[in-house]
Design a protein around this motif. Structure first.
Motif, mmCIF file in Angstrom:
data_model
loop_
_atom_site.group_PDB
_atom_site.id
_atom_site.type_symbol
_atom_site.label_atom_id
_atom_site.label_comp_id
_atom_site.label_asym_id
_atom_site.label_seq_id
_atom_site.Cartn_x
_atom_site.Cartn_y
_atom_site.Cartn_z
ATOM 1 N N ASN A 6 -26.548 -24.694 -22.510
ATOM 2 C CA ASN A 6 -26.264 -23.564 -21.608
ATOM 3 C C ASN A 6 -24.872 -22.993 -21.871
ATOM 4 O O ASN A 6 -24.687 -21.783 -21.927
ATOM 5 C CB ASN A 6 -26.274 -24.048 -20.151
ATOM 6 C CG ASN A 6 -27.591 -23.762 -19.486
ATOM 7 O OD1 ASN A 6 -28.490 -23.214 -20.101
ATOM 8 N ND2 ASN A 6 -27.708 -24.140 -18.234
ATOM 9 N N GLU A 45 -34.280 -8.717 -12.684
ATOM 10 C CA GLU A 45 -34.179 -8.661 -14.157
ATOM 11 C C GLU A 45 -33.360 -9.852 -14.626
ATOM 12 O O GLU A 45 -32.178 -9.997 -14.332
ATOM 13 C CB GLU A 45 -33.589 -7.347 -14.685
ATOM 14 C CG GLU A 45 -33.622 -7.417 -16.225
ATOM 15 C CD GLU A 45 -33.261 -6.180 -17.011
ATOM 16 O OE1 GLU A 45 -33.350 -5.054 -16.487
ATOM 17 O OE2 GLU A 45 -32.905 -6.375 -18.198
ATOM 18 N N GLY A 47 -31.495 -12.151 -17.378
ATOM 19 C CA GLY A 47 -30.781 -11.928 -18.643
ATOM 20 C C GLY A 47 -30.571 -10.443 -18.870
ATOM 21 O O GLY A 47 -30.818 -9.932 -19.956
ATOM 22 N N SER A 70 -23.990 -14.929 -18.573
ATOM 23 C CA SER A 70 -22.693 -14.523 -19.136
ATOM 24 C C SER A 70 -21.987 -13.505 -18.241
ATOM 25 O O SER A 70 -22.423 -12.356 -18.109
ATOM 26 C CB SER A 70 -22.915 -13.915 -20.533
ATOM 27 O OG SER A 70 -21.850 -13.052 -20.868
ATOM 28 N N VAL A 95 -31.266 -18.743 -15.142
ATOM 29 C CA VAL A 95 -32.682 -18.606 -14.761
ATOM 30 C C VAL A 95 -33.360 -19.971 -14.592
ATOM 31 O O VAL A 95 -34.395 -20.078 -13.937
ATOM 32 C CB VAL A 95 -33.448 -17.717 -15.780
ATOM 33 C CG1 VAL A 95 -33.547 -18.403 -17.143
ATOM 34 C CG2 VAL A 95 -34.843 -17.354 -15.265
HETATM 35 C C1 LIG Z 1 -30.602 -10.991 -26.448
HETATM 36 S S1 LIG Z 1 -29.740 -10.792 -24.944
HETATM 37 C C2 LIG Z 1 -30.758 -9.567 -24.127
HETATM 38 C C3 LIG Z 1 -29.991 -8.774 -23.101
HETATM 39 C C4 LIG Z 1 -30.805 -7.675 -22.397
HETATM 40 N N1 LIG Z 1 -31.964 -8.227 -21.764
HETATM 41 C C5 LIG Z 1 -31.213 -6.561 -23.312
HETATM 42 O O1 LIG Z 1 -32.408 -6.232 -23.355
HETATM 43 O O2 LIG Z 1 -30.337 -5.982 -23.984
HETATM 44 C C6 LIG Z 1 -30.132 -12.258 -24.015
HETATM 45 C C7 LIG Z 1 -29.447 -12.317 -22.660
HETATM 46 O O3 LIG Z 1 -29.966 -13.440 -21.932
HETATM 47 C C8 LIG Z 1 -28.903 -14.073 -21.262
HETATM 48 N N2 LIG Z 1 -29.267 -15.468 -20.988
HETATM 49 C C9 LIG Z 1 -29.446 -16.467 -21.891
HETATM 50 N N3 LIG Z 1 -29.751 -17.616 -21.263
HETATM 51 C C10 LIG Z 1 -29.775 -17.347 -19.942
HETATM 52 C C11 LIG Z 1 -30.036 -18.133 -18.782
HETATM 53 N N4 LIG Z 1 -30.315 -19.443 -18.872
HETATM 54 N N5 LIG Z 1 -29.998 -17.530 -17.568
HETATM 55 C C12 LIG Z 1 -29.699 -16.193 -17.469
HETATM 56 N N6 LIG Z 1 -29.426 -15.409 -18.532
HETATM 57 C C13 LIG Z 1 -29.467 -15.973 -19.749
HETATM 58 C C14 LIG Z 1 -27.739 -13.921 -22.234
HETATM 59 O O4 LIG Z 1 -26.480 -14.125 -21.637
HETATM 60 C C15 LIG Z 1 -27.935 -12.494 -22.749
HETATM 61 O O5 LIG Z 1 -27.292 -11.553 -21.936
#
Ligand SMILES: C[S@@+](CC[C@H](N)C(=O)[O-])C[C@H]1O[C@@H](n2cnc3c(N)ncnc32)[C@H](O)[C@@H]1O
Length: 202
Positions: A6, A45, A47, A70, A95
């Protein structure tokens, strides 16, 4: 829960937050528009990143509650919140451990998130819990191809992409969603069978 994994994901996205929008050029506006237009009511929504989906939500939505692990990605999403025609709330959350009431959202939407979440089973089970009965899970994800050659290549490259980017390229997200107990409604290939839209009902 794997706190080291994480922390690694959080640091990665904190570090790239200011350049994320340029680096993620491959996620087309057409895809973003398609998934967000399926959402309605109270939407979680997951991430949400820098909030690139926010300008596409329709007024069928009552509220967008955006979460991300983040804080720096979320800060950019905050700058975009005014582009959304519905009220937006943003909070740092994992999440895999949502401090949110059960049965409280009409839709849960995520775009390219469950390829990075360390345990997608736990994360998607949490999405199932917070959705109202009959609520919709809407995912835009890249995943393992069913083409034999391609999926062998993905299996082979996966340890490299996980080490370098924290990104799993060989997850079978459709099967994970079904295993959790969602009723599958749509699985649509958007780029070969690697990028897919999944719509499933709780
Ligand atoms: C590839 S980015 C996609 C961002 C956005 N959804 C987009 O379409 O541009 C993946 C996102 O998921 C978030 N993320 C990864 N693991 C997560 C978790 N365990 N809980 C919440 N968010 C998470 C990351 O910080 C990042 O902002």
């Amino acid at each position: 829960m794997d706190n080291v994994a994480n922390q690694k994901i959080k640091s990665k996205y904190d570090n790239i937050a200011s350049v994320y929008d340029v680096a993620d050029w491959f996620i087309s506006d057409k895809w973003r528009s398609k998934v967000t237009h399926l959402a309605y009511g109270r939407v979680l929504e997951v991430g949400i990143g820098t909030g690139l989906n926010l300008s596409f939500y329709s007024d069928c939505c009552r509220e967008i509650f955006g979460i991300d692990i983040s804080p720096r990605m979320l800060r950019h999403a905050g700058e975009r919140a005014s582009l959304c025609q519905v009220p937006v709330k943003l909070e740092v959350m994992d999440v895999q451990d949502l401090p949110l009431d059960s049965d409280s959202f009409d839709c849960v939407l995520a775009a390219f998130v469950f390829c990075t979440v360390p345990d997608p089973f736990i994360g998607l089970r949490e999405c199932h819990r917070v959705l109202k009965p009959g609520g919709k899970l809407i995912l835009l994800e890249h995943m393992r191809s069913e083409n034999k050659l391609l999926h062998q290549l993905m299996d082979w490259l996966n340890p490299v992409t996980v080490t370098i980017m924290g990104d799993h390229i060989n997850r079978n997200t459709v099967d994970i969603v079904a295993a959790i107990g969602f009723r599958m409604q749509v699985v649509e290939n958007l780029l070969g069978d690697v990028v897919r839209l999944i719509v499933a009902e709780r």
